[in-house]
Scaffold this motif. Sequence first.
Motif, PDB file in Angstrom:
ATOM      1  N   PRO A  33       0.880  -1.100  -0.011  1.00  0.00           N
ATOM      2  CA  PRO A  33       0.113  -0.022  -0.076  1.00  0.00           C
ATOM      3  C   PRO A  33       0.776   1.063   0.204  1.00  0.00           C
ATOM      4  CG  PRO A  33       0.075  -1.154   2.199  1.00  0.00           C
ATOM      5  CD  PRO A  33       0.825  -2.100   1.324  1.00  0.00           C
ATOM      6  N   LEU A  34       0.242   2.329  -0.567  1.00  0.00           N
ATOM      7  CA  LEU A  34       0.909   3.497  -0.775  1.00  0.00           C
ATOM      8  C   LEU A  34       0.614   4.301   0.799  1.00  0.00           C
ATOM      9  CD1 LEU A  34       2.873   5.623  -2.101  1.00  0.00           C
ATOM     10  CD2 LEU A  34       0.936   6.709  -3.031  1.00  0.00           C
ATOM     11  N   LEU A  35       1.471   4.357   1.668  1.00  0.00           N
ATOM     12  CA  LEU A  35       1.348   5.066   2.862  1.00  0.00           C
ATOM     13  C   LEU A  35       1.711   6.421   2.955  1.00  0.00           C
ATOM     14  CD1 LEU A  35       2.517   1.845   5.148  1.00  0.00           C
ATOM     15  CD2 LEU A  35       0.223   2.567   4.152  1.00  0.00           C
ATOM     16  N   VAL A  36       1.102   7.132   3.855  1.00  0.00           N
ATOM     17  CA  VAL A  36       1.510   8.579   4.223  1.00  0.00           C
ATOM     18  C   VAL A  36       1.444   8.547   5.867  1.00  0.00           C
ATOM     19  CG1 VAL A  36      -0.941   9.536   4.050  1.00  0.00           C
ATOM     20  CG2 VAL A  36       1.072  11.211   4.061  1.00  0.00           C
ATOM     21  N   ARG A  37       2.576   9.253   6.223  1.00  0.00           N
ATOM     22  CA  ARG A  37       2.519   9.276   7.791  1.00  0.00           C
ATOM     23  C   ARG A  37       2.448  10.687   8.366  1.00  0.00           C
ATOM     24  NH1 ARG A  37       7.812   8.144   8.736  1.00  0.00           N
ATOM     25  NH2 ARG A  37       8.655  10.122   9.534  1.00  0.00           N
ATOM     26  N   SER A  38       1.387  10.756   9.126  1.00  0.00           N
ATOM     27  CA  SER A  38       0.874  12.158   9.701  1.00  0.00           C
ATOM     28  C   SER A  38       1.743  12.715  10.940  1.00  0.00           C
ATOM     29  CB  SER A  38      -0.376  12.060  10.220  1.00  0.00           C
ATOM     30  OG  SER A  38      -0.345  11.246  11.395  1.00  0.00           O
ATOM     31  N   PRO A  39       2.130  13.941  11.108  1.00  0.00           N
ATOM     32  CA  PRO A  39       1.419  15.049  10.101  1.00  0.00           C
ATOM     33  C   PRO A  39       2.083  14.957   8.766  1.00  0.00           C
ATOM     34  CG  PRO A  39       2.864  15.897  11.699  1.00  0.00           C
ATOM     35  CD  PRO A  39       2.833  14.315  12.118  1.00  0.00           C
ATOM     36  N   GLY A  40       1.227  15.032   7.619  1.00  0.00           N
ATOM     37  CA  GLY A  40       1.917  14.700   6.252  1.00  0.00           C
ATOM     38  C   GLY A  40       1.301  15.661   5.361  1.00  0.00           C
ATOM     39  N   GLN A  41       1.909  15.610   4.313  1.00  0.00           N
ATOM     40  CA  GLN A  41       1.545  16.375   3.088  1.00  0.00           C
ATOM     41  C   GLN A  41       1.540  15.486   1.688  1.00  0.00           C
ATOM     42  OE1 GLN A  41       4.304  19.961   3.367  1.00  0.00           O
ATOM     43  NE2 GLN A  41       4.752  18.566   4.753  1.00  0.00           N
ATOM     44  N   ILE A  42       0.294  15.718   1.105  1.00  0.00           N
ATOM     45  CA  ILE A  42       0.208  15.105  -0.287  1.00  0.00           C
ATOM     46  C   ILE A  42       0.113  16.128  -1.500  1.00  0.00           C
ATOM     47  CG2 ILE A  42      -1.150  13.639  -1.795  1.00  0.00           C
ATOM     48  CD1 ILE A  42      -2.304  12.308   0.818  1.00  0.00           C
ATOM     49  N   TYR A  43       1.011  15.971  -2.331  1.00  0.00           N
ATOM     50  CA  TYR A  43       1.011  16.976  -3.486  1.00  0.00           C
ATOM     51  C   TYR A  43       0.274  16.316  -4.815  1.00  0.00           C
ATOM     52  CZ  TYR A  43       3.491  20.115  -0.249  1.00  0.00           C
ATOM     53  OH  TYR A  43       4.068  20.920   0.763  1.00  0.00           O
ATOM     54  N   PRO A  44      -0.681  16.508  -5.074  1.00  0.00           N
ATOM     55  CA  PRO A  44      -1.134  15.989  -6.373  1.00  0.00           C
ATOM     56  C   PRO A  44      -0.927  16.871  -7.562  1.00  0.00           C
ATOM     57  CG  PRO A  44      -2.944  16.648  -5.296  1.00  0.00           C
ATOM     58  CD  PRO A  44      -1.850  17.209  -4.601  1.00  0.00           C
ATOM     59  N   SER A  45      -0.562  16.280  -8.766  1.00  0.00           N
ATOM     60  CA  SER A  45      -0.455  16.843 -10.236  1.00  0.00           C
ATOM     61  C   SER A  45      -1.229  16.168 -11.133  1.00  0.00           C
ATOM     62  CB  SER A  45       1.076  17.032 -10.313  1.00  0.00           C
ATOM     63  OG  SER A  45       1.184  17.587 -11.801  1.00  0.00           O
ATOM     64  N   GLY A  46      -2.166  16.885 -11.718  1.00  0.00           N
ATOM     65  CA  GLY A  46      -3.138  16.279 -12.793  1.00  0.00           C
ATOM     66  C   GLY A  46      -4.221  15.496 -11.852  1.00  0.00           C
ATOM     67  N   ILE A  47      -4.378  15.892 -10.776  1.00  0.00           N
ATOM     68  CA  ILE A  47      -5.680  15.097 -10.033  1.00  0.00           C
ATOM     69  C   ILE A  47      -6.103  16.036  -9.130  1.00  0.00           C
ATOM     70  CG2 ILE A  47      -6.035  13.323  -8.408  1.00  0.00           C
ATOM     71  CD1 ILE A  47      -2.788  12.581  -9.114  1.00  0.00           C
ATOM     72  N   ASN A  48      -7.600  15.983  -9.146  1.00  0.00           N
ATOM     73  CA  ASN A  48      -8.412  16.854  -8.306  1.00  0.00           C
ATOM     74  C   ASN A  48      -8.043  16.552  -6.712  1.00  0.00           C
ATOM     75  OD1 ASN A  48     -10.263  18.391  -6.989  1.00  0.00           O
ATOM     76  ND2 ASN A  48     -11.890  17.683  -8.241  1.00  0.00           N
ATOM     77  N   PRO A  49      -7.315  17.585  -5.921  1.00  0.00           N
ATOM     78  CA  PRO A  49      -7.065  17.091  -4.728  1.00  0.00           C
ATOM     79  C   PRO A  49      -8.333  16.963  -4.045  1.00  0.00           C
ATOM     80  CG  PRO A  49      -6.618  19.556  -5.012  1.00  0.00           C
ATOM     81  CD  PRO A  49      -7.120  18.950  -6.504  1.00  0.00           C
ATOM     82  N   LYS A  50      -9.494  17.315  -4.025  1.00  0.00           N
ATOM     83  CA  LYS A  50     -10.500  16.881  -3.356  1.00  0.00           C
ATOM     84  C   LYS A  50     -10.895  15.388  -3.559  1.00  0.00           C
ATOM     85  CE  LYS A  50     -11.639  21.192  -2.282  1.00  0.00           C
ATOM     86  NZ  LYS A  50     -11.689  21.610  -0.828  1.00  0.00           N
ATOM     87  N   LEU A  51     -10.276  14.657  -4.534  1.00  0.00           N
ATOM     88  CA  LEU A  51     -10.470  13.192  -4.758  1.00  0.00           C
ATOM     89  C   LEU A  51      -9.374  12.559  -3.857  1.00  0.00           C
ATOM     90  CD1 LEU A  51     -11.272  13.093  -8.690  1.00  0.00           C
ATOM     91  CD2 LEU A  51     -13.080  13.247  -6.566  1.00  0.00           C
ATOM     92  N   VAL A  52      -8.336  13.197  -3.534  1.00  0.00           N
ATOM     93  CA  VAL A  52      -7.296  12.533  -2.574  1.00  0.00           C
ATOM     94  C   VAL A  52      -7.509  12.584  -1.012  1.00  0.00           C
ATOM     95  CG1 VAL A  52      -4.772  12.576  -2.197  1.00  0.00           C
ATOM     96  CG2 VAL A  52      -5.822  13.215  -4.416  1.00  0.00           C
TER      97      VAL A  52
END
Length: 234
Positions: A153-172
């Motif tokens: 699985p692609l994991l994110v650890r908090s406190p974290g940040q996600i930077y989408p390019s070419g993707i609606n951030p509201k869907l992330v």
Amino acid sequence: MLVHSRVALSAIALASLAALGACGDEVTGPAAPATAAAPTTAPTAAQPTPSSTAEAGTPPEVIEAPATPLAAPTVAKTQGRVRIYSGPSDVALSPAPDTGRGSTVVQLNGTASAEIGTYVADGQGRTLYRFDKDRAKPSTSNCNGECATMWPPLLVRSPGQIYPSGINPKLVGYVERADGTCQVTIGGWPVYLFAQDAAPGDVKGQGVGGTWFAISPTGERTRPLPGTPTTAAS
């Protein structure tokens, strides 16, 4: 009655703190921006024009912003202590090392492919997949144990940040897994890597078992490779 009220308020406060600490290491204070590896200026990029046919050995094209200076990304959405930004970072990022519970910084790139259509890759160019046996509403991962070894699985650890390019951030977003880690979601679908993909642009997991497909920027399946079944065998 006053004593009971104070006990109830204390329980609510403790529950709120537990929720904030879920999916990652407990850290005091708000999520801080990632540090820049080196001072840079905002990048510029030409709008990609994917070719109509795939060429062997041709690296995939990352969908980037128009050839105008990029504004500093703003927070488009917050989930728990994870901030999802309005676009790619305008500086080179230096995330904290992944200790097995995910990175503090995740990059998602819409990537053009003549074979399967536009899909999402991580910051290293690795293809991200969705699993038909998961659920998007509510987000649920059903890939654990040996499955998660083959499909990390692609994991994110908090406190974290996600930077989408070419993707609606509201869907992330993310979903908490059974082991307490946070798995990134797109359109509600948990996303995975495939252990047998060796290089950026590999899509060796496409259509495996009729249930695994590279995920599109909206969370949908991408189209199967020629000769690949689209449903699982009974």
